[in-house]
Design an enzyme around this catalytic site. Structure first.
Site, short mmCIF file in Angstrom:
data_model
loop_
_atom_site.label_atom_id
_atom_site.label_comp_id
_atom_site.label_asym_id
_atom_site.label_seq_id
_atom_site.Cartn_x
_atom_site.Cartn_y
_atom_site.Cartn_z
N ASP A 35 10.72 60.83 103.98
CA ASP A 35 11.11 62.16 104.48
C ASP A 35 11.72 63.01 103.36
OD1 ASP A 35 10.51 60.97 106.87
OD2 ASP A 35 12.47 61.27 107.79
N HIS A 185 13.50 58.02 102.10
CA HIS A 185 13.55 59.44 101.72
C HIS A 185 13.14 59.59 100.27
CE1 HIS A 185 16.07 59.26 105.27
NE2 HIS A 185 15.87 60.55 105.43
ZN ZN Z 1 15.07 64.79 106.70
#
Ligand code: ZN
Length: 217
Positions: A35, A185
């Site tokens: 992400d 992430h």
């Molecule tokens: Zn995020």
């Protein structure tokens, strides 16, 4: 005490059955997701690491970041990973009204669509809510617009700098099972834990006979 668990409890999944929490399979397949990118350096590092292990993944991109770093976004596409929508400005769903929330996601979708034009790809319609925050009305509106809402069943906590890289690795190795959707992430904040953990995950599960695929939902 940590409020959000590493492994998503069954009760949460049952309460929100329209969202996708994992892929139902007994095959040794893992779905890594990243992400918050594209991010200079981190996304390309992630792509190179995945390539080394012949792994595919899914990148939930922020529209504003695609606009800032289109060449990195195209590097993701060039390696045939899947793309998902992570909103345009990373809004917190619980603090945002439905109209504004949906419009932010549509803005990101427009950016994705204009970037993939000419690539002969089907429009990707996977959405992951920033912070995992989404109100029932927002979810319903997005489902009506044919988005698939992709949650997770394993959180690495890579963004949390109060945990050390070994804990991040342990979070994933202890909780992953066939069909798991794992959250990482490709962001600056997560990079310390990510750079330690990702190669080890690819190595560890690769040796156990797992393959890493992108979501195709
Ligand atoms: Zn995020």
């Amino acid at each position: 005490m940590r409020i959000v668990p590493v492994k998503t409890p069954t009760v949460v999944k049952k309460l929100l059955p329209d969202y996708i929490w994992e892929v139902s399979t007994t095959d040794k397949v893992i779905y890594l997701t990243f992400d918050d990118g594209p991010t200079p350096e981190i996304t390309n590092w992630t792509l190179n690491t995945l390539k080394e292990y012949n792994a595919q993944a899914t990148f939930f991109c922020i529209g504003n970041n695609i606009k800032k770093y289109p060449e990195i976004f195209h590097n993701i596409l060039d390696q045939d990973h899947a793309i998902g929508n992570h909103s345009n400005t990373h809004l917190k769903g619980w603090q945002t009204n439905k109209k504004e929330y949906v419009s932010d996601i549509q803005n990101c979708q427009n950016i994705i669509n204009s970037e993939i034009e000419g690539r002969n790809l089907t429009e990707p319609k996977m959405f992951r809510p920033p912070y995992g925050q989404i109100k029932p009305k927002q979810g319903k509106a997005l489902l009506e617009l044919n988005y698939k809402i992709i949650m997770w069943n394993v959180l690495s906590f890579d963004w949390d700098n109060s945990i050390n890289p070994e804990t991040c690795l342990n979070n994933v190795t202890a909780k992953t099972e066939p069909g798991s959707i794992i959250v990482f992430h490709d962001s600056l904040k997560a990079s310390k834990n990510l750079k330690y953990t990702l190669p080890k995950i690819l190595e560890y599960f690769g040796k156990k006979g797992y393959s890493f695929k992108s979501l195709n939902i």
